[in-house]
Design a protein around this motif. Sequence first.
Motif, PDB file in Angstrom:
ATOM      1  N   ALA A 199       0.599  -1.284   0.019  1.00  0.00           N
ATOM      2  CA  ALA A 199      -0.053   0.043   0.117  1.00  0.00           C
ATOM      3  C   ALA A 199       0.753   1.388  -0.077  1.00  0.00           C
ATOM      4  N   ALA A 200       2.033   1.191   0.840  1.00  0.00           N
ATOM      5  CA  ALA A 200       2.747   2.555   1.034  1.00  0.00           C
ATOM      6  C   ALA A 200       3.469   2.734  -0.554  1.00  0.00           C
ATOM      7  N   THR A 201       4.092   1.608  -1.073  1.00  0.00           N
ATOM      8  CA  THR A 201       4.425   1.563  -2.310  1.00  0.00           C
ATOM      9  C   THR A 201       3.594   2.256  -3.611  1.00  0.00           C
ATOM     10  N   LEU A 202       2.277   1.851  -3.302  1.00  0.00           N
ATOM     11  CA  LEU A 202       1.191   2.111  -4.495  1.00  0.00           C
ATOM     12  C   LEU A 202       1.125   3.656  -4.125  1.00  0.00           C
ATOM     13  N   LEU A 203       0.949   4.177  -3.201  1.00  0.00           N
ATOM     14  CA  LEU A 203       0.485   5.493  -2.664  1.00  0.00           C
ATOM     15  C   LEU A 203       1.590   6.438  -3.054  1.00  0.00           C
ATOM     16  N   PHE A 204       2.863   6.014  -2.689  1.00  0.00           N
ATOM     17  CA  PHE A 204       4.018   6.623  -3.269  1.00  0.00           C
ATOM     18  C   PHE A 204       4.105   6.729  -4.647  1.00  0.00           C
ATOM     19  N   ALA A 205       3.884   5.906  -5.301  1.00  0.00           N
ATOM     20  CA  ALA A 205       3.894   5.694  -6.877  1.00  0.00           C
ATOM     21  C   ALA A 205       2.669   6.711  -7.414  1.00  0.00           C
ATOM     22  N   THR A 206       1.489   6.576  -6.612  1.00  0.00           N
ATOM     23  CA  THR A 206       0.505   7.559  -7.055  1.00  0.00           C
ATOM     24  C   THR A 206       0.804   8.888  -7.017  1.00  0.00           C
ATOM     25  N   VAL A 207       1.222   9.218  -5.702  1.00  0.00           N
ATOM     26  CA  VAL A 207       1.460  10.593  -5.497  1.00  0.00           C
ATOM     27  C   VAL A 207       2.701  11.112  -6.617  1.00  0.00           C
ATOM     28  N   THR A 208       3.463  10.395  -6.915  1.00  0.00           N
ATOM     29  CA  THR A 208       4.661  10.818  -7.862  1.00  0.00           C
ATOM     30  C   THR A 208       4.293  10.835  -9.380  1.00  0.00           C
ATOM     31  N   VAL A 209       3.432   9.908  -9.527  1.00  0.00           N
ATOM     32  CA  VAL A 209       2.448  10.233 -11.015  1.00  0.00           C
ATOM     33  C   VAL A 209       1.893  11.486 -11.110  1.00  0.00           C
ATOM     34  N   LEU A 210       0.989  11.781 -10.026  1.00  0.00           N
ATOM     35  CA  LEU A 210       0.133  12.980 -10.065  1.00  0.00           C
ATOM     36  C   LEU A 210       0.971  14.099  -9.977  1.00  0.00           C
ATOM     37  N   HIS A 211       2.154  14.157  -9.271  1.00  0.00           N
ATOM     38  CA  HIS A 211       2.981  15.263  -9.179  1.00  0.00           C
ATOM     39  C   HIS A 211       3.658  15.554 -10.494  1.00  0.00           C
ATOM     40  N   VAL A 212       3.940  14.528 -11.183  1.00  0.00           N
ATOM     41  CA  VAL A 212       4.860  14.648 -12.453  1.00  0.00           C
ATOM     42  C   VAL A 212       3.708  15.262 -13.444  1.00  0.00           C
ATOM     43  N   GLU A 213       2.341  14.603 -13.596  1.00  0.00           N
ATOM     44  CA  GLU A 213       1.319  15.089 -14.554  1.00  0.00           C
ATOM     45  C   GLU A 213       1.088  16.618 -14.236  1.00  0.00           C
ATOM     46  N   GLN A 214       0.977  16.927 -13.043  1.00  0.00           N
ATOM     47  CA  GLN A 214       0.845  18.369 -12.653  1.00  0.00           C
ATOM     48  C   GLN A 214       1.758  19.070 -13.103  1.00  0.00           C
ATOM     49  N   ARG A 215       2.874  18.819 -12.933  1.00  0.00           N
ATOM     50  CA  ARG A 215       4.247  19.492 -13.708  1.00  0.00           C
ATOM     51  C   ARG A 215       4.161  19.901 -15.114  1.00  0.00           C
ATOM     52  N   ARG A 216       3.755  18.689 -15.782  1.00  0.00           N
ATOM     53  CA  ARG A 216       3.762  18.672 -16.963  1.00  0.00           C
ATOM     54  C   ARG A 216       2.534  19.649 -17.619  1.00  0.00           C
ATOM     55  N   GLU A 217       1.246  19.830 -16.929  1.00  0.00           N
ATOM     56  CA  GLU A 217       0.301  20.382 -17.246  1.00  0.00           C
ATOM     57  C   GLU A 217       0.518  21.890 -17.064  1.00  0.00           C
ATOM     58  N   GLN A 218       1.717  22.374 -15.968  1.00  0.00           N
ATOM     59  CA  GLN A 218       1.773  23.586 -15.780  1.00  0.00           C
ATOM     60  C   GLN A 218       2.845  24.155 -16.943  1.00  0.00           C
ATOM     61  N   GLN A 219       3.607  23.047 -17.256  1.00  0.00           N
ATOM     62  CA  GLN A 219       4.468  23.522 -18.358  1.00  0.00           C
ATOM     63  C   GLN A 219       3.782  23.733 -19.608  1.00  0.00           C
ATOM     64  N   ARG A 220       2.798  22.876 -19.872  1.00  0.00           N
ATOM     65  CA  ARG A 220       1.955  23.150 -21.113  1.00  0.00           C
ATOM     66  C   ARG A 220       1.167  24.418 -21.200  1.00  0.00           C
ATOM     67  N   VAL A 221       0.443  24.879 -20.015  1.00  0.00           N
ATOM     68  CA  VAL A 221      -0.014  26.099 -19.735  1.00  0.00           C
ATOM     69  C   VAL A 221       1.061  27.160 -20.271  1.00  0.00           C
ATOM     70  N   ALA A 222       2.125  27.232 -19.563  1.00  0.00           N
ATOM     71  CA  ALA A 222       2.978  28.306 -19.588  1.00  0.00           C
ATOM     72  C   ALA A 222       3.598  28.463 -21.051  1.00  0.00           C
TER      73      ALA A 222
END
Lengths: 113, 200
Positions: A57-80
């Motif tokens: 569960a901890a591994t999955l949570l960490f992976a999910t948070v990491t993926v969401l964070h990366v997606e958010q960064r990409r979206e911000q870069q696309r908007v900029a």
Amino acid sequence: MDLERQLREALRAGDPGPGFTARVEARLAQRPAMQVTGPTPASRTGLRAWTLPASIAATLLFATVTVLHVEQRREQQRVAAAQSQLILALDITSRRLEAVHHSLETRLSEESP
Amino acid sequence: MSPAPSTVRNAQPVPSCPEATPAADPERWLCAAREGNAQAFVQLVRAEQGRVFSIALRMVGRRDDAEEIAQDVFLQLHGMLDRIESASHLRHWLLRAVSHRAIDALRRRSRQPRLVAEAEGAIVAVPEDGADHLLHRRLAALLLQLPETARAVVVLRFQEDLDPLDIAAVLALPLNTVKSHLRRSLEWLRQQALETEDGS
């Protein structure tokens, strides 16, 4: 020479010498209480029962948070990137309009007496 | 023998274990030790220490290393007594544990063993009258020149009198590999021992 008989005689089990058992006991006593007594089988099983799912569960949570964070960064870069493209387009349009305006003014001033 | 340390599980009568027989009773000691009787565990150690220590010594060649390996084996045993089902299972487990620990210890050594000096320490049993002490020392020294797996095969065969099938189970090796190690090791030991005899 009967090698196998000689080997059996040469390799007869011996004793580690006096005090071996006491030294084993002493090392047992030096271990932390949990290791010496050990958990009961039920608690040990219980420990194993939740340790593995918790790790997964901890591994999955960490992976999910990491993926969401990366997606958010990409979206911000696309908007900029879109914003900078829009600003560039507006800038180009503004310069063209200014050029047209300038040429109109020039022509009007030439035609007027 | 001093009483067991208090941190070891307390020694209480164990009603669920069978009554002790006058002779040594590893099954009862094992049963009692499993249920927390520290003195029963000590009895198990006393009964098996010679076997375990001797295998370790013939494998690694040094008394201090062998004692450490043997102690580690018994400490590991103490932590998993509840998984040992019978006296025969205990013996098999001990042979397996000490063999693998000794092989691991040898593999960790980067340098060659000090053959002659170690062979002095590798004689652990008191020789019987009329026994060829020099030959036994020579064989113990030669044994230390065998590769670790072949050495384990020879020790288990001639100290523990295991047949190749049991050795294969203890060392987790294919039966044919065990037979091959045994045949080649005996040929080499015989050749070396004969050369020594000729030389002397």
